[in-house]
Write a protein that holds these residues in place. Structure first.
Motif, short mmCIF file in Angstrom:
data_model
loop_
_atom_site.label_atom_id
_atom_site.label_comp_id
_atom_site.label_asym_id
_atom_site.label_seq_id
_atom_site.Cartn_x
_atom_site.Cartn_y
_atom_site.Cartn_z
N CYS A 12 43.05 41.73 49.22
CA CYS A 12 43.40 41.08 47.97
C CYS A 12 44.89 40.76 47.98
N GLN A 74 37.08 42.55 40.62
CA GLN A 74 37.41 41.45 39.71
C GLN A 74 38.81 41.60 39.14
N ALA A 77 41.16 40.75 42.11
CA ALA A 77 40.79 39.58 42.92
C ALA A 77 40.54 39.99 44.36
N THR A 79 38.34 40.81 47.83
CA THR A 79 37.16 40.57 48.65
C THR A 79 36.74 41.93 49.18
#
Length: 287
Positions: A12, A74, A77, A79
């Motif tokens: 991230c 979330q 942000a 992955t």
């Protein structure tokens, strides 16, 4: 505890508080962190992390932990990838006539060094062409290919991948260039071994190219397959010193040993969720 052990990998944008947030979430979920590695890429401003953790008695359910991690993803942000360590990845092996990498992977699989389930072996040559390798009762698919039949042959490979629920495809000296379409479908889960120390001596007959240039080191490169030939993110490499006395045949012979160990290490890293993509590069968390 093995069946309650999980591996979380994440990447991230870098910012303060990521490690604290992950650690707090796992602690409050009733988990114990067994191993944690992290890396800040100053050039790209991205953060990478791999955490191995175990659910203790009384811990939240796997589903609840996954939901908490998703909420965290979330927020930052991220992955993310979360996998159970006890679940073996399903691997499809592709090979042509040169079967030394195939034989090595099968040996390491049989002795338990590579924890994977082999879903089958695909070759563009008949089984007799790799008769020196004992594949036992593993499913073998002979899929010959020509320029005219390439799309149909790759469609069959993709069908096998889907029907066998294959997680990873390994090109164990599979001497065919995958199309852009199939490369895209297998993005991040197809490993190739190139008999050269990339980015030098790409394409065909790299050892002969190296001999003509009088190099003093030869090597091999394992990388993820992309639509750009021999340009995919590099996972693992190794080299061996040679001299002016070595013939192209000597380079090929010595190169086989390098290829075997480089491919095996790359596959092992993938099976253990140690590789995170970083644009055109990789972050590999080794022991």
């Amino acid at each position: 505890m093995l069946d309650r052990t999980c591996v979380l990998t994440l990447s991230c944008p870098d910012r303060p508080g990521i490690v604290a947030a992950v650690s707090t979430l796992l602690f409050e979920a009733g988990c114990n962190i067994l191993d944690a590695q992290q890396y800040d890429d100053i050039e790209t401003g991205r953060f990478f992390m791999r955490v191995v953790f175990a659910r203790l008695d009384g811990a939240q359910t796997q589903e609840a932990i996954a939901a908490g991690i998703e909420a965290l993803a979330q927020r930052f942000a991220m992955t993310i990838n979360l996998s159970e360590q006890s679940r073996k990845k399903r691997v499809l092996l592709l090979v042509s006539k040169f079967d030394h990498c195939l034989a090595d992977l099968l040996y390491r699989w049989r002795i338990g060094e590579l924890p994977m389930e082999i879903t089958g072996i695909v070759s563009n040559h008949e089984r007799a062409a790799i008769a020196s390798t004992d594949i036992g009762d593993l499913p073998f698919h002979h899929l010959p290919v020509t320029r005219q039949s390439k799309m149909e042959q790759e469609a069959e490979i993709w069908r096998i991948v889907q029907e066998s629920k294959t997680d990873l495809v390994v090109l164990a000296r599979y001497m065919q260039i995958l199309s852009d379409g199939l490369s895209a479908k297998l993005a991040g889960r197809c490993i190739n071994i190139h008999h050269s120390f990339l980015p030098g001596f790409k394409g065909a007959r790299p050892y002969h190219q190296a001999h003509e240039r009088g190099v003093k080191l030869i090597g091999a490169t394992a990388h993820y397959v992309t639509s750009d030939l021999d340009e995919g993110p590099i996972i693992e490499q190794d080299v061996e010193r040679i001299s002016h006395r070595d013939t192209p045949g000597d380079l090929v012979r010595k190169g086989r040993d390098i290829e075997r160990r480089v491919l095996a290490r790359a596959v092992s890293h993938h099976l253990e969720d140690r590789i995170l993509l970083n644009g055109k590069k990789t972050v590999v968390f080794t022991d």
